[in-house]
Design an enzyme around this catalytic site. Sequence first.
Site, short mmCIF file in Angstrom:
data_model
loop_
_atom_site.label_atom_id
_atom_site.label_comp_id
_atom_site.label_asym_id
_atom_site.label_seq_id
_atom_site.Cartn_x
_atom_site.Cartn_y
_atom_site.Cartn_z
N GLU A 205 0.81 -1.22 0.00
CA GLU A 205 0.00 0.00 0.00
C GLU A 205 0.84 1.27 0.00
OE1 GLU A 205 -2.80 -0.43 3.18
OE2 GLU A 205 -3.59 -2.31 2.38
N LYS A 341 -15.65 -1.30 1.50
CA LYS A 341 -14.83 -1.92 0.45
C LYS A 341 -15.76 -2.57 -0.56
CE LYS A 341 -10.84 -2.92 3.44
NZ LYS A 341 -10.09 -3.98 4.16
#
EC number: 4.2.1.11
Length: 434
Positions: A205, A341
């Site tokens: 990330e 999400k």
Amino acid sequence: MSIITDVLAREVLDSRGNPTVEVELYTEDGGFGRALVPSGASTGEHEAVELRDGDKDRFGGKGVLKAVGHVNNEIAKAVIGLDVTEQRLIDQTMIDLDGTPNKGKFGANAILGVSLAAARAAADEVGLPLYQYLGGPNAHVLPTPMMNVLNGGAHSTNTVDFQEFMIMPVGAKSVREAVRMGSETFHALQALLKSKGDITAVGDEGGFAPNLKDNEEAFELLVEAIKKAGYKPGDDIALAFDVAASEMYDAESKTYTTKWSNPDKKYTTEEWTDMIDGYINKYPIVSVEDPIDENDWEGWQTFTKKMGDKVQIVGDDLFVTNTDYLKKGIDMGVANSILIKLNQIGTLTETFEAIEMAKEAGYTAVVSHRSGETEDTTIADLVVATNAGQIKTGSMSRTDRIAKYNQLMRIEDQLGAQSLYKGRKSFYNVKAID
């Protein structure tokens, strides 16, 4: 009315070099939409199914040709002929065709790809940016970012227990300024790590995973980096973190352990809560994610009762973007925020329903990426479309993360004077922050 005329899926790669699904969708009037589906590394056990091939001779079993085949065959036959602007109908058609509670037949990765591609094709056809098509004329709130700059837990090889340490530019006046503040702090952190002889390679990330000894050192390092960048911790840039407590919970003994730093140390839920409370009292922390195991609902009640007025408590593995779990949490007084999400639930419609339910209950909603991302920027448009107010989309490196920040800055430019960056006011339901 514009009819869907063709749907095409293919196997492509995500940011980790693993296969994922890409879908292209076409309409009779020339509308076109393309969407790529993200993938998680640490996943909640109640998430919708991500269908993988399991053929160890291809991509170590991670291929998605089965999901691609479902799109190109059963799903395509079902949605071709539908009006591309009928998003709920398109999504419900796929849900009904799949027929399982967790999208286990076709895979959420197949269904989500079509759902997002349809929305993009509809926006293209009517000539509107995606955020405006989805959100209408009131879509104008730019999100306060959670920038994951330090990694621990399952996301690293160090002995830091918590999974993510994030900075939030709560004092910025715009997304563009927030991105600049985040970038400057990221580079200040990099310089600090170099000066200490630590590793500055980045993870999935875009955050660093240096060889730190514990959570305390991670928090101290972030505060130091914020100051080094010329900002005031708490006022200009606050902290957030993801505990990922399910990784450290033993269901049999109902205890938590500092799995990486001191695996022999055991904590009751109350002791675990007190430990986290100590960090929140010591550092300028505004948000904590998954502090308690996803199945320890009583533990979540204990934590929320003690901490709910002083910090944002985000449920990720707990809620998995699912309205059934969210409703249970609301009824039990658990958490005060939900992580959103798209691929946890598998359609755009269900994602909107989760965000709406959260807002109606006074919960905040944080729209999030996954650790396996792509160049697709849909979540940047989604967070503005819903006026959610917060986004979690990685650090200040890796193009798959930066693509979302760049899209947010474009949207802010398009909105001009109509845009609103709330910063600290994004935590409207937490008395001690707002």
